[in-house]
Design a protein around this motif. Structure first.
Motif, PDB file in Angstrom:
ATOM      1  N   ALA A 307       7.856 -41.149  50.480  1.00 52.71           N
ATOM      2  CA  ALA A 307       8.464 -40.707  49.217  1.00 52.71           C
ATOM      3  C   ALA A 307       9.235 -39.413  49.490  1.00 52.71           C
ATOM      4  CB  ALA A 307       7.386 -40.503  48.152  1.00 52.71           C
ATOM      5  N   ILE A 308      10.403 -39.554  50.093  1.00 52.96           N
ATOM      6  CA  ILE A 308      11.161 -38.393  50.565  1.00 52.96           C
ATOM      7  C   ILE A 308      11.644 -37.528  49.398  1.00 52.96           C
ATOM      8  CG2 ILE A 308      13.120 -37.651  51.936  1.00 52.96           C
ATOM      9  CD1 ILE A 308      10.922 -38.990  53.518  1.00 52.96           C
ATOM     10  N   LYS A 309      12.148 -38.176  48.343  1.00 47.45           N
ATOM     11  CA  LYS A 309      12.656 -37.401  47.205  1.00 47.45           C
ATOM     12  C   LYS A 309      11.542 -36.575  46.566  1.00 47.45           C
ATOM     13  CE  LYS A 309      16.531 -40.446  46.005  1.00 47.45           C
ATOM     14  NZ  LYS A 309      17.135 -41.283  44.945  1.00 47.45           N
ATOM     15  N   GLY A 310      10.367 -37.175  46.412  1.00 46.81           N
ATOM     16  CA  GLY A 310       9.247 -36.432  45.845  1.00 46.81           C
ATOM     17  C   GLY A 310       8.844 -35.261  46.721  1.00 46.81           C
ATOM     18  N   ALA A 311       8.860 -35.459  48.044  1.00 44.04           N
ATOM     19  CA  ALA A 311       8.512 -34.376  48.965  1.00 44.04           C
ATOM     20  C   ALA A 311       9.522 -33.238  48.868  1.00 44.04           C
ATOM     21  CB  ALA A 311       8.452 -34.908  50.392  1.00 44.04           C
ATOM     22  N   LEU A 312      10.820 -33.584  48.727  1.00 43.49           N
ATOM     23  CA  LEU A 312      11.845 -32.546  48.596  1.00 43.49           C
ATOM     24  C   LEU A 312      11.700 -31.783  47.282  1.00 43.49           C
ATOM     25  CD1 LEU A 312      15.078 -34.203  50.049  1.00 43.49           C
ATOM     26  CD2 LEU A 312      13.785 -32.283  50.980  1.00 43.49           C
ATOM     27  N   CYS A 313      11.294 -32.474  46.241  1.00 44.38           N
ATOM     28  CA  CYS A 313      11.086 -31.807  44.948  1.00 44.38           C
ATOM     29  C   CYS A 313       9.968 -30.776  45.052  1.00 44.38           C
ATOM     30  CB  CYS A 313      10.766 -32.823  43.863  1.00 44.38           C
ATOM     31  SG  CYS A 313      12.173 -33.839  43.358  1.00 44.38           S
ATOM     32  N   ILE A 314       8.867 -31.165  45.665  1.00 45.10           N
ATOM     33  CA  ILE A 314       7.757 -30.228  45.830  1.00 45.10           C
ATOM     34  C   ILE A 314       8.169 -29.065  46.736  1.00 45.10           C
ATOM     35  CG2 ILE A 314       5.397 -29.950  46.667  1.00 45.10           C
ATOM     36  CD1 ILE A 314       5.513 -31.576  44.170  1.00 45.10           C
ATOM     37  N   PHE A 315       8.915 -29.370  47.798  1.00 48.11           N
ATOM     38  CA  PHE A 315       9.370 -28.318  48.701  1.00 48.11           C
ATOM     39  C   PHE A 315      10.287 -27.329  47.978  1.00 48.11           C
ATOM     40  CE2 PHE A 315      12.321 -26.831  52.108  1.00 48.11           C
ATOM     41  CZ  PHE A 315      11.389 -26.134  52.861  1.00 48.11           C
ATOM     42  N   GLY A 316      11.181 -27.861  47.149  1.00 43.59           N
ATOM     43  CA  GLY A 316      12.042 -26.979  46.366  1.00 43.59           C
ATOM     44  C   GLY A 316      11.247 -26.120  45.401  1.00 43.59           C
ATOM     45  N   GLU A 317      10.194 -26.693  44.833  1.00 40.92           N
ATOM     46  CA  GLU A 317       9.337 -25.928  43.928  1.00 40.92           C
ATOM     47  C   GLU A 317       8.637 -24.790  44.672  1.00 40.92           C
ATOM     48  OE1 GLU A 317       5.473 -26.793  41.049  1.00 40.92           O
ATOM     49  OE2 GLU A 317       6.791 -28.447  41.646  1.00 40.92           O
ATOM     50  N   ILE A 318       8.230 -25.067  45.913  1.00 40.31           N
ATOM     51  CA  ILE A 318       7.593 -24.010  46.713  1.00 40.31           C
ATOM     52  C   ILE A 318       8.565 -22.862  46.955  1.00 40.31           C
ATOM     53  CG2 ILE A 318       6.537 -23.475  48.947  1.00 40.31           C
ATOM     54  CD1 ILE A 318       5.703 -26.401  49.144  1.00 40.31           C
ATOM     55  N   LEU A 319       9.788 -23.209  47.376  1.00 43.39           N
ATOM     56  CA  LEU A 319      10.775 -22.164  47.666  1.00 43.39           C
ATOM     57  C   LEU A 319      11.129 -21.364  46.422  1.00 43.39           C
ATOM     58  CD1 LEU A 319      13.223 -24.064  50.071  1.00 43.39           C
ATOM     59  CD2 LEU A 319      11.359 -22.507  50.667  1.00 43.39           C
ATOM     60  N   LYS A 320      11.180 -22.042  45.277  1.00 44.16           N
ATOM     61  CA  LYS A 320      11.520 -21.360  44.031  1.00 44.16           C
ATOM     62  C   LYS A 320      10.430 -20.356  43.652  1.00 44.16           C
ATOM     63  CE  LYS A 320      12.747 -22.250  39.207  1.00 44.16           C
ATOM     64  NZ  LYS A 320      12.959 -23.304  38.171  1.00 44.16           N
ATOM     65  N   GLN A 321       9.173 -20.772  43.740  1.00 44.15           N
ATOM     66  CA  GLN A 321       8.089 -19.879  43.368  1.00 44.15           C
ATOM     67  C   GLN A 321       7.846 -18.798  44.408  1.00 44.15           C
ATOM     68  OE1 GLN A 321       4.488 -21.419  41.719  1.00 44.15           O
ATOM     69  NE2 GLN A 321       5.414 -23.367  41.128  1.00 44.15           N
ATOM     70  N   ALA A 322       8.214 -19.082  45.660  1.00 46.96           N
ATOM     71  CA  ALA A 322       7.983 -18.103  46.720  1.00 46.96           C
ATOM     72  C   ALA A 322       8.834 -16.857  46.536  1.00 46.96           C
ATOM     73  CB  ALA A 322       8.273 -18.715  48.087  1.00 46.96           C
ATOM     74  N   GLY A 323       9.898 -16.956  45.699  1.00 47.04           N
ATOM     75  CA  GLY A 323      10.718 -15.783  45.443  1.00 47.04           C
ATOM     76  C   GLY A 323       9.924 -14.670  44.782  1.00 47.04           C
ATOM     77  N   GLY A 324       9.021 -15.026  43.872  1.00 46.36           N
ATOM     78  CA  GLY A 324       8.193 -14.023  43.210  1.00 46.36           C
ATOM     79  C   GLY A 324       6.788 -13.938  43.771  1.00 46.36           C
TER      80      GLY A 324
END
Length: 584
Positions: A307-324
């Motif tokens: 499930a590549i798209k789902g994995a990319l979504c979670i990865f993007g969520e990690i990068l977004k939250q890692a900013g704060g």
């Protein structure tokens, strides 16, 4: 009448503020800072630096206290240097030193258990039991628990049960072992490859009337996952939630460890529906902080389910939250997982982007092994994308940077595919030819006669023939009867007044006159021999102690025979580099 100045009047009217007097001596404050410093260096595994600063502190403050030295013992154990821990322990226990306490013994036992020096650990416990141990510590649960935990971590259930059989009375509560001990034993079953044993132990816990806690359920769920019993894992998961709601026990609700274990199990079984269900429940669970480990488990599970798209979504969520939240920044492992998935698909652009951002956005250390695999994945993605010339360029840079590549690794298989597509004339690694001879020819046809190698007598002192080793990296050594008894290498020439036989390596590497050239070449390459002695076949029947040599074949001779058909400019072949290093 005496007048009072205004300043004095004011001071007499308002009470003076007293300065708080510190009761801590400067020495005690310095030792507290030293302890904190030792703890910080322990986390970085800088044991050498700790030892240096402790020696400086001894010169400055004199005798250090037990708290500081206990921190040093813990540092030795944490860094896996049990011998240094024993040395520090001996120093602490000497008369006039700071002394040892229960914490010292517990830390030392833990270290002995991790180092698999169990007999020594039991000797320490026996000395404590007899009452003749330094510091006169008492047998207590912390002493036993530290060693038990080390045995469990190593998966040594046999010795763990032996420890409980002898000293388990210290860990009993109400006539039976405590729940924490059972949790440890369940963990030991998993570490020893017996997850079913942990599941069976749950029945014993219930029979004894003990109430499972969160750690118990997490261990059970992990055991079920490792045993492939996912239905049982979900059953314990639901039971865990029901018990928490029934008794309003907040400490029993699932945590990120629970969800991570389930995600791994269902990800490995490629049950994408259940993986999505677990991720959704984890996100909607009020009060649960999803840490980096749980996010990584979610991405890995989705990648395993393709499930590549789902994995990319979670990865993007990690990068977004890692900013704060910097603690959420992904580790290199997560980048490699994504790069592997996209390399298989030939998505070179995505792999290249991940490779670039791994250096900018990752948390933790990028070890050489990780860096090397990332380079291999770049080559694989380029090859799968049909960009053979680009894959060739990456292969060349890999050879230059990492000096070697394992054929059994994933990158090695990609290199083989790349080499097959390039063909002989553009090959970076093969073929390496011996145009003057055939590999099947006997070594006798190309060997150097033994007399021409100018062997040296083993009784001669190095000072008389030292200049010989400036010209040759290895020289055969003979006895008074002309038998070859060894080979002396340049790097072994350390004593000018010593006889050559005392520094030579024996027995010498040898081959018979009928041995093929290819086999001798393999000996030189595989074992880095600088010189192979050639003997008659009959000489080997008497053993290798006294060999009547007829010739030698050296790495220098091999370098002169080897040529390559590769037309790639500016790249020294791996084979030639290896032989050249062997000749130096």
């Amino acid at each position: 009448m005496q007048t009072i100045s205004p300043s004095i009047a004011v001071c007499s009217y308002y009470p003076m503020r007293r300065r708080r007097i510190s009761t801590a001596s400067p020495r005690n404050s310095n030792l507290k800072r030293l302890t904190s410093r030792v703890v910080q260096l322990t986390r970085r595994r800088q044991l050498h630096q700790i030892m240096e600063e402790i020696e400086i502190a001894k010169e400055r403050y004199g005798k250090l206290n037990t708290i500081v030295m206990n921190a040093v013992v813990e540092a030795c154990v944490h860094c896996g240097d049990i011998d240094s821990a024993l040395m520090v322990f001996d120093e602490m226990s000497k008369p006039g030193s700071c002394g040892v306490d229960t914490v010292t013994y517990a830390t030392l036992l833990k270290g002995l258990g991790r180092a698999r020096r169990i007999d020594e650990a039991f000797e320490v416990l026996e000395s404590v039991e007899r009452g003749n141990a330094a510091g006169s510590p008492k047998l207590s649960a912390p002493l036993i628990f530290g060693l038990l935990n080390a045995l469990v971590e190593a998966g040594d259930l046999r010795r763990a049960n032996g420890l409980l059989a002898r000293y388990g009375f210290l860990l009993r509560e109400g006539g039976s072992l405590s729940l924490s001990v059972y949790n440890l034993l369940m963990k030991g079953c998993i570490n020893s490859g017996l997850p079913q044993g942990a599941i069976d132990m749950h029945d014993e816990i219930i029979r004894l009337g003990l109430k499972p806690d969160r750690l118990t359920y997490n261990t059970l769920i992990s055991s079920c996952v490792k045993a492939g019993k996912l239905d049982a894992a979900m059953q314990y998961f639901e039971e865990m939630k029901d018990e928490a709601q029934k008794f309003s026990h907040a400490g029993l609700f699932p945590d990120v460890i629970t969800y991570s274990s389930l995600l791994k199990g269902f990800g490995d079984s490629k049950d994408v529906h259940t993986v999505h269900k677990i991720i959704l429940e984890m996100k909607t669970y009020i009060g649960l902080f999803i840490d980096r480990t749980a996010y990584t488990a979610a991405v890995d599970a989705l990648l395993n389910c393709d499930a590549i798209k789902g994995a990319l979504c979670i990865f993007g969520e990690i990068l977004k939250q890692a900013g704060g939240k910097p603690k959420l920044r992904p580790k290199p492992h997560l980048y490699l997982s994504l790069m592997r998935a996209f390399a298989v698909r030939g998505d070179y652009d995505t792999v290249k982007s991940l490779h670039k951002h791994m250096w900018l956005d990752t948390a933790g250390t990028i070890y050489p092994m990780v860096h090397e695999e990332a380079d291999h994945l770049l080559m694989e993605s380029a090859l799968n994308d049909g960009q053979v010339d680009l894959a060739k360029n990456y292969l060349g840079s890999i050879i230059t940077r990492w000096k070697s590549i394992s054929w059994t690794s994933r990158g090695g298989l990609v290199a083989l595919r790349t080499e097959a597509l390039l063909g002989n004339t553009k090959s970076l690694l093969t073929p390496y030819l011996l145009p003057q001879v055939l590999a099947s020819d006997p070594i006798e046809s190309v060997m150097l006669p033994f007399e021409a190698a100018q062997p040296l007598n083993g009784t001669v002192k190095l000072s008389k023939v030292a200049m010989r080793f400036f010209r040759h990296s290895a020289v055969p050594i003979v006895d008074d009867w002309g038998n070859c008894i060894g080979v002396l290498h340049r790097e072994d020439c350390r004593e000018l007044n010593a006889p050559l036989s005392s520094m030579m390596r024996s027995p010498p590497p040898c081959a018979t006159t009928t041995t093929s050239i290819g086999h001798v070449v393999d000996l030189i390459i595989r074992h880095r021999f600088k010189l192979v002695v050639v003997v008659n076949h009959s000489s080997l029947f008497g053993g290798t102690a006294n060999l009547k040599a007829v010739g030698v074949f050296t790495a220098e001779q091999l370098c002169n025979l080897v040529t390559t058909k590769s037309e790639t400019p500016g790249l020294t072949p791996t084979f030639c580099r290896s032989v050249t290093m062997c000749c130096v």
